[in-house]
Design an enzyme around this catalytic site. Structure first.
Site, PDB file in Angstrom:
ATOM      1  N   ASP A 294       0.580  -1.222  -0.072  1.00 23.51           N
ATOM      2  CA  ASP A 294      -0.072   0.052  -0.029  1.00 23.51           C
ATOM      3  C   ASP A 294       0.923   1.153   0.193  1.00 23.51           C
ATOM      4  O   ASP A 294       1.802   1.279   0.679  1.00 23.51           O
ATOM      5  CB  ASP A 294      -0.752  -0.072   1.375  1.00 23.51           C
ATOM      6  CG  ASP A 294      -1.894   1.152   1.365  1.00 23.51           C
ATOM      7  OD1 ASP A 294      -2.763   1.260   0.342  1.00 23.51           O
ATOM      8  OD2 ASP A 294      -1.665   1.853   2.168  1.00 23.51           O
TER       9      ASP A 294
ATOM     10  N   GLU B 297      13.856 -15.819   0.352  1.00 19.36           N
ATOM     11  CA  GLU B 297      14.304 -17.013   1.240  1.00 19.36           C
ATOM     12  C   GLU B 297      13.606 -18.044   1.149  1.00 19.36           C
ATOM     13  O   GLU B 297      13.511 -19.256   1.713  1.00 19.36           O
ATOM     14  CB  GLU B 297      14.429 -16.405   2.733  1.00 19.36           C
ATOM     15  CG  GLU B 297      15.872 -15.882   3.127  1.00 19.36           C
ATOM     16  CD  GLU B 297      15.653 -15.328   4.460  1.00 19.36           C
ATOM     17  OE1 GLU B 297      14.886 -15.817   5.386  1.00 19.36           O
ATOM     18  OE2 GLU B 297      16.441 -14.364   4.708  1.00 19.36           O
TER      19      GLU B 297
HETATM   20  C1  GLC Z   1      -3.939   3.067  -0.767  1.00 20.87           C
HETATM   21  C2  GLC Z   1      -5.387   2.388  -0.424  1.00 20.87           C
HETATM   22  C3  GLC Z   1      -6.527   3.295  -0.203  1.00 20.87           C
HETATM   23  C4  GLC Z   1      -6.231   3.823   1.090  1.00 20.87           C
HETATM   24  C5  GLC Z   1      -4.853   4.529   1.069  1.00 20.87           C
HETATM   25  C6  GLC Z   1      -4.263   4.908   2.443  1.00 20.87           C
HETATM   26  O1  GLC Z   1      -4.390   3.967  -1.554  1.00 20.87           O
HETATM   27  O2  GLC Z   1      -5.517   1.581  -1.783  1.00 20.87           O
HETATM   28  O3  GLC Z   1      -7.663   2.364  -0.013  1.00 20.87           O
HETATM   29  O4  GLC Z   1      -7.369   4.629   1.402  1.00 20.87           O
HETATM   30  O5  GLC Z   1      -3.880   3.814   0.410  1.00 20.87           O
HETATM   31  O6  GLC Z   1      -4.057   3.646   3.191  1.00 20.87           O
END
Ligand code: GLC
Length: 571
Positions: A228, A277
């Site tokens: 993310d 790993e």
């Molecule tokens: C990413 C996720 C989104 C979230 C953001 C903050 O873009 O896909 O849904 O709101 O990160 O974590």
């Protein structure tokens, strides 16, 4: 009603209770299905999807023909951003189940020949995370505060934020805290909601913690991670001002002091050996919004991550010339680093492509009007069939295989997107693509949960009864059967899947045509993005494999491809 050919589904995978199959480079052409746990399947009837629900539906995904499943976060979280605010990275939130459910989900998926990818959220945690709570208690200059970006405010009494950065969800990217002694105190950085404090990745404890979290889930058997905000972890030294307002306009178009800093690559170079790993070719896929596909390619250099979503492609309107350009740019950018292109049309952050393409052409990813539904669906089907013909890997977001539109008329009081609640941010209407999907039956929740259960966390439109898996299964004209056919053909045809180039063929304006060649057979794809049929003089027409809409017609030496339709031939 449109028609397409149905080729009998052919499983390219072995079944049985073994671990995930060991095909080398499986991820180079994998089709990966995104499950949004809140909205996929609700086993316990509380109106919210859960891990047990996902487990019960894994056979559906195997039959659909995907290679892997990516789950959005299901970790312990106060849900200020639907689980992207994690308070404990090693626990499953009780609303989704328990750790044992995650372990059994991986086992079941492997037994079906599916791989499983979890979502890792390293840019920020929840403000309820133990570290942040302790940082608040400990006061300015303390050890735990150094794991986040705490700063004194500007102005005479520290009443102004430390710099001018704006949150992606609207408002300043800083929130001032009250110190333990009750006085107004320091500010902390949050690129997203105030409930999502950013980690300071210069602090070694942060890096250590995430290496340990990676191992925790790898030990449980997960096949990889979607990262993310992979472009956000490192901030420019000194946290310099941007010197402007409306910074969101720059997102994805320009360099920012908090996004796509070169330092992030060191982090991924330190993660790769950990993954390597473990047996079974586990992978990382980056959610990295960068200004260009060339910048995106930096994330998938051989010693970094495996895939990075191609958001430039996602944001391209349904227009042949523009699509061809972004395909070329992508393949050119990926070739030197040897990574697969990773195509995607929808996810939990953008308006579903059936609705984007129902509206006038735009590169915006948030659309608030339903547009022309029939047109949108026709184009969405064509766009998907085009995407699945391109070399590389592709992602499918739950419900797009049912042709679901965005729910653009959700009442404001049910919306939960934090950027909607903050009113001025980007992406304020993401709830519309997160509505629980319809499985069966004539009444809500349409098999999403038990009929005796509570209402789903977001209401489903009444028209979705007609779009359920049950209604679409076995109907050769349905979008679900189109996806099943396309995935089966893609898995079976030697010229489809992995690759790093296409051979463009002459095509009239508004259409694109390309050939892909393999020693065991060649393939031609034609996409007509225009609103009237096009005529093409194709090389040996070959055998029609699939059409997203009506069948093309052969007229003498020419082939007529209907409007907003993509067609596949085997040569
Ligand atoms: C990413 C996720 C989104 C979230 C953001 C903050 O873009 O896909 O849904 O709101 O990160 O974590």
């Amino acid at each position: 009603m449109t028609q397409h050919l149905v080729v009998p589904a052919q499983s390219a995978r072995s079944g049985g209770g073994e671990p995930a199959p060991q095909r080398t480079g499986w991820w180079r052409d994998a089709v990966i299905y995104q499950v949004y746990p809140r909205s996929f399947a609700d086993a316990n009837g509380d109106g919210m999807g859960d891990l047990a629900g996902i487990r019960s539906r894994l056979p559906y995904l195997r039959d659909l023909g995907v290679d892997a499943v990516w789950l959005s976060p299901f970790y312990a979280s106060p849900q200020a951003d639907a689980g992207y605010d994690v308070s404990d990275y090693r626990r499953v939130d009780p609303m989704f189940g328990q750790l044992g459910d995650a372990a059994r989900l991986i086992e079941d998926a492997h037994a079906l020949g599916l791989r499983v990818i979890f979502d890792l959220v390293p840019n920020h945690c929840s403000d309820q995370h133990e570290w942040f709570q302790q940082a608040l208690r400990e006061g300015p200059g303390s050890a735990l505060r150094k794991r986040f970006h705490f700063r004194a405010g500007k102005g005479e009494n520290g009443e102004l934020p430390p710099n001018d950065w704006e949150s992606i969800f609207g408002g300043p990217a800083w929130t001032r805290i009250t110190e333990p002694d009750g006085t107004p105190g320091e500010w902390y950085l949050h690129l997203f909601a105030p409930e999502q404090p950013d980690f300071d990745w210069d602090h070694p404890a942060v890096a250590d913690e995430f290496r340990s979290i990676l191992r925790f889930w790898l030990d449980l058997g997960v096949d990889g991670f979607r990262i993310d905000v992979a472009h956000g972890l490192v901030k420019a030294k000194g946290l310099p001002d941007l010197g402007m307002h409306d910074q969101l306009k720059l997102l994805g178009n320009d360099t920012m002091p908090f996004f796509d800093q070169d330092g992030v690559h060191e982090i991924y170079r330190s993660w790769r050996p950990i993954l390597d790993e473990y047996p079974g070719e586990r992978i990382f896929v980056a959610e990295a919004w960068t200004p260009t596909v060339a910048r995106t390619a930096n994330y998938v250099r051989p010693d970094e991550l495996h895939q990075a979503f191609n958001f430039q492609y996602l944001a391209t309107p349904w227009a042949a010339e523009k699509l061809r350009e972004v395909v070329d740019l992508t393949l050119e950018a990926m070739r030197p680093v040897g990574a697969p292109a990773t195509w995607v049309l929808s996810n939990h952050d953008v308006t579903r492509h059936a609705t984007r393409f129902a509206n006038p052409p735009t590169d915006a990813t948030q659309i608030r009007t339903p547009g022309d539904r029939e047109l949108g669906l026709r184009r969405a089907r064509a766009a998907t069939v085009l995407m699945l013909a391109l070399p590389g890997s592709a992602y499918v977001y739950q419900g797009e295989e049912l042709g679901l539109p965005d729910v653009t008329d959700l009442p404001d009081e049910v919306r939960q997107d934090p950027s909607f609640l903050r009113a001025s941010g980007q992406d304020g209407f993401r709830d519309g693509c997160r509505v629980p999907i319809p499985w069966s039956g004539a009444e809500a929740p349409y098999g999403f949960g038990p009929a005796s259960g509570g209402p789903s966390w977001l209401p489903q439109p009444a028209e979705w009864a007609e779009l359920s898996v049950e209604v679409q299964s076995g109907d050769p004209t349905s979008t679900l059967e189109l996806y099943r056919s396309a995935l089966a053909i893609r898995a079976a045809h030697p010229a489809l899947g992995a690759g790093d180039g296409v051979e463009w063929l002459d095509a009239p304006a508004g259409a694109l045509a390309f050939r892909r060649t393999h020693a065991d057979g060649a393939f031609v794809c034609v996409a007509n993005t225009g609103s009237s049929p096009v005529r093409l003089a194709l090389p040996v027409p070959g055998r029609l494999l699939l059409t997203s809409g009506e069948e093309p017609v052969r007229e003498g030496e020419e082939t007529v491809v209907p409007a907003d339709t993509t067609v596949w031939w085997s040569l």
